[in-house]
Scaffold this active site. Structure first.
Site, PDB file in Angstrom:
ATOM      1  N   ARG A 124      -1.105   3.499  10.307  1.00 56.67           N
ATOM      2  CA  ARG A 124       0.095   4.299  10.033  1.00 56.67           C
ATOM      3  C   ARG A 124      -0.258   5.743   9.691  1.00 56.67           C
ATOM      4  O   ARG A 124       0.397   6.673  10.150  1.00 56.67           O
ATOM      5  CB  ARG A 124       0.907   3.641   8.924  1.00 56.67           C
ATOM      6  CG  ARG A 124       1.646   2.411   9.425  1.00 56.67           C
ATOM      7  CD  ARG A 124       2.390   1.650   8.349  1.00 56.67           C
ATOM      8  NE  ARG A 124       3.216   0.603   8.973  1.00 56.67           N
ATOM      9  CZ  ARG A 124       3.919  -0.300   8.310  1.00 56.67           C
ATOM     10  NH1 ARG A 124       3.903  -0.302   6.977  1.00 56.67           N
ATOM     11  NH2 ARG A 124       4.638  -1.199   8.958  1.00 56.67           N
TER      12      ARG A 124
ATOM     13  N   TYR B 104       5.637   2.832  17.291  1.00 55.83           N
ATOM     14  CA  TYR B 104       4.604   1.826  17.011  1.00 55.83           C
ATOM     15  C   TYR B 104       4.025   1.940  15.605  1.00 55.83           C
ATOM     16  O   TYR B 104       4.188   2.939  14.927  1.00 55.83           O
ATOM     17  CB  TYR B 104       3.538   1.777  18.074  1.00 55.83           C
ATOM     18  CG  TYR B 104       2.654   2.959  18.363  1.00 55.83           C
ATOM     19  CD1 TYR B 104       1.926   2.978  19.543  1.00 55.83           C
ATOM     20  CD2 TYR B 104       2.498   4.020  17.488  1.00 55.83           C
ATOM     21  CE1 TYR B 104       1.075   4.026  19.840  1.00 55.83           C
ATOM     22  CE2 TYR B 104       1.656   5.078  17.774  1.00 55.83           C
ATOM     23  CZ  TYR B 104       0.941   5.076  18.946  1.00 55.83           C
ATOM     24  OH  TYR B 104       0.100   6.111  19.234  1.00 55.83           O
ATOM     25  N   GLU B 105       3.406   0.822  15.172  1.00 57.32           N
ATOM     26  CA  GLU B 105       2.919   0.626  13.805  1.00 57.32           C
ATOM     27  C   GLU B 105       4.051   0.674  12.782  1.00 57.32           C
ATOM     28  O   GLU B 105       3.851   1.060  11.632  1.00 57.32           O
ATOM     29  CB  GLU B 105       1.829   1.656  13.437  1.00 57.32           C
ATOM     30  CG  GLU B 105       0.735   1.833  14.454  1.00 57.32           C
ATOM     31  CD  GLU B 105       0.055   0.535  14.859  1.00 57.32           C
ATOM     32  OE1 GLU B 105       0.185  -0.460  14.135  1.00 57.32           O
ATOM     33  OE2 GLU B 105      -0.585   0.515  15.924  1.00 57.32           O
ATOM     34  N   GLY B 106       5.222   0.269  13.192  1.00 53.24           N
ATOM     35  CA  GLY B 106       6.378   0.257  12.302  1.00 53.24           C
ATOM     36  C   GLY B 106       7.265   1.449  12.570  1.00 53.24           C
ATOM     37  O   GLY B 106       6.862   2.596  12.418  1.00 53.24           O
TER      38      GLY B 106
ATOM     39  N   GLN C 208       9.449   2.403   8.126  1.00 50.20           N
ATOM     40  CA  GLN C 208       8.752   3.262   7.163  1.00 50.20           C
ATOM     41  C   GLN C 208       9.691   3.690   6.037  1.00 50.20           C
ATOM     42  O   GLN C 208       9.303   3.709   4.853  1.00 50.20           O
ATOM     43  CB  GLN C 208       8.189   4.507   7.858  1.00 50.20           C
ATOM     44  CG  GLN C 208       7.281   4.235   9.029  1.00 50.20           C
ATOM     45  CD  GLN C 208       6.160   3.288   8.711  1.00 50.20           C
ATOM     46  OE1 GLN C 208       5.494   3.426   7.684  1.00 50.20           O
ATOM     47  NE2 GLN C 208       5.929   2.316   9.583  1.00 50.20           N
TER      48      GLN C 208
END
Length: 593
Positions: free
Chosen positions: A297, A435-437, A442
């Site tokens: 992240r 991507y990655e949340g 977030q």
């Protein structure tokens, strides 16, 4: 097509002057690491970025990776570039010495990674995933797994991936169906994973997949997920790749951007089950994967800085060359002389510099947490890391959308034409808030786990430190007066937003989710403004003492003022939106949409 120039001077300023690398290393007795070493590392990274990686950026976009009978074939030139990356030791910068790493501060690794991502983001994703795998195995892998896999991952001889998402399980990891069955000292893995970045290629002789899977007797939900190392090739008795494991890339996604980075659909166990090795304990995999995820992240947030820097450089070059309109003498002038073009360029510049400072600050907080011997101080720094991570991932990647879009706008109609190159940065940047949340995830993390769950303590600590910067600003200087007034107003907005959230969330279950993104963006703009204010203070002090490049420092003051005048006031609008709560957001029935 403009050439990439890595922003060495601003990187140097943030690392050495703003964040004080020398003072940090002296405080924690980190020998042989100092600003002189940092500058040398940045210079060398710039050479590889400018001369090797950047020239491949366009071809990676136009040709991309392909799927063949032998597996995924990377873009021509990528393998040779990766070999240069490995031979120069770049993959080992921040890894532990016991596994062949150089054990340099995370801050330096972050700055170097920005170079790769600016020069060629599709390429940069490959070592980025390997670094995440290193992080997870370093913290959670057994001694045996570490000995088998970490030296090769650290050297870059092998690459790593993260296998979370499945066709029916996107952000909802509780829905994972990939299975793991015990078999002696290993497990048999069967299932399919999607959106696997650099899931296959021919650049190294092995790829180390970290795979989430569920045991037959696992508890339901996220508490029943385990993490496994599943190598592309199994290792022989000497630790060398030998027999192919039962896994393969079955297709490549056709994407909006980052075409040079293969995004794979991976199939595990088509012929009986891929052999995997358990990381840590059974059913604890989600926690282990989040070590890798949180690393990713911050790394993705850094990509937002990097692609913004590249788009800015491209726009500046075009604006200096494109003639349109006439000056007082009747001769045509470059468009950079037009006020609105300058507004866009200054917005791109100020946004990128603020983003870089926030990203590097978050990176250094990791170093502070890692090196603190005092348990209470270590917890404070770790808390700051946790608070800043969703801001870095969320705000920086959202800002990258605006900056790269402005890059297209500076080009006018030519920005919409692929040949100019501006559109690639816009397309490549679009994945970053996903991507990655996603941005929403977030934001929920920020208002929930990082704020409401601790009664606002982490936010209060950050706001108090920002208040201290206000007292340091010299009110006798016009520029710092403007900056101080803008920061004071934004801090007031942030405090009011925090008070509203703490009260509203206890009364309305939809309040936090409805305002989360606006809350995160407010704190993003505020964090950027805080760092630009600190930058202005440092630049002013250096000008007064005659140290440093006066032209650069004057430009830093102007850029900081522009940010505080033109971007920081956005906190007021975000506060207004937050105060509106959830009513209109939740009012319509599903069928009314």
């Amino acid at each position: 097509m403009s050439e990439y120039r890595h922003p060495y001077r601003d990187m140097q300023f943030v690392i050495n002057e703003l964040l004080g690398l020398d003072q940090f290393c002296q405080r924690f007795d980190i020998e042989e690491v100092n600003s002189e070493l940092a500058n040398a590392i940045l210079e060398e990274a710039g050479k590889l970025g400018e001369t090797v990686l950047a020239p491949l950026n366009r071809s990676g976009d136009e040709q991309g990776a392909t799927l063949t009978e032998q597996g995924v074939q990377q873009t021509a030139g990528f393998a040779e570039a990766y070999q240069q990356y490995v031979e120069s030791g770049w993959g080992s910068l921040t890894a532990r010495a016991e596994f062949g790493g150089q054990q340099l501060p995370n801050l330096l690794g972050t700055a170097v990674n920005e170079v790769w991502q600016s020069a060629n983001m599709a390429f940069g994703l490959c070592p980025m995933l390997g670094q995440g795998a290193i992080e997870s195995l370093t913290h959670h892998g057994s001694d045996e797994l570490q000995l088998l896999f970490l030296p090769k991952l650290v050297s870059g001889e092998w690459t790593g991936t993260m296998n979370l998402t499945e066709p029916g399980a996107g952000s909802d990891l509780a829905a994972i169906k990939t299975r793991a069955v015990r078999e002696g000292d290993h497990y048999r893995i069967t299932g399919q994973k999607i959106f696997i970045t650099w899931g296959d290629h021919q650049m190294t002789d092995n790829i180390v997949h970290l795979v989430l899977a569920r045991l037959p007797d696992a508890p339901a939900g996220v508490k029943g997920i385990s993490l496994f190392v599943v190598p592309k090739f199994l290792l022989d008795s000497d630790g060398n790749p030998s027999e192919a494991n039962d896994l393969k890339a079955v297709s490549l996604e056709h994407k909006l951007g980052i075409h040079g980075s293969p995004t794979c659909v991976m199939s595990f166990g088509d012929d009986g089950g891929a052999i995997g090795y358990l990381v840590g304990q059974e059913n604890k995999g989600l926690a282990y994967m989040f070590t890798m995820m949180n690393h990713a992240r911050q790394a993705v947030g850094l990509q937002g800085v990097a692609i913004s820097e590249r788009a800015y450089q491209h726009a500046v070059d075009y604006a200096k060359e494109r003639l349109q309109g006439t000056g007082a003498d009747g001769a045509q002038v470059p468009i950079i002389r037009h006020p609105d073009v300058r507004r866009m360029l200054m917005q791109m510049r100020a946004s990128t510099e603020a983003m870089r400072a926030v990203a590097y600050l978050a990176s250094m907080e990791i170093d502070r947490a890692n090196h603190c011997s005092d348990a209470e101080q270590r917890l404070q720094h770790q808390g700051r890391v946790e608070l800043l991570t969703p801001i870095v991932k969320g705000w920086l990647t959202e800002m990258a959308q605006e900056v790269t879009s402005l890059g297209v706008q500076v080009h006018g109609g030519m920005g919409f034409i692929e040949e100019t190159g501006a559109a690639q940065y816009f397309r490549d940047a679009r994945i970053l808030p996903i991507y990655e949340g996603t941005t929403g995830i977030q934001a929920l993390d920020l208002v929930g786990r990082k704020n409401l769950f601790n009664g606002g303590q982490l936010v209060a600590s950050l706001l108090n430190e920002m208040e201290q910067t206000l007292t340091d600003l010299d009110s006798t200087n016009e520029t710092t007066e403007v900056i101080a007034a803008a920061l004071r107003s934004a801090l007031r907005d942030a405090n009011e937003a925090q008070d509203w959230l703490l009260e509203a969330a206890s009364k309305d279950e939809a309040a936090a989710g409805s305002v989360a993104v606006n809350f995160m963006m407010l704190f993003g703009y505020l964090s950027g403004g805080w760092m630009m204010a600190r930058s202005a203070l440092q630049a002013q002090a250096m000008l007064e003492t005659g140290s440093g490049d006066a032209e650069f420092l004057q430009a830093k003051l102007v850029t900081a003022r522009f940010y505080c005048e033109q971007l920081l006031p956005r906190t007021a609008g975000l506060l207004s939106a937050i105060r509106s709560g959830s009513d209109s957001t939740m009012a319509l029935d599903d069928d009314q949409f």
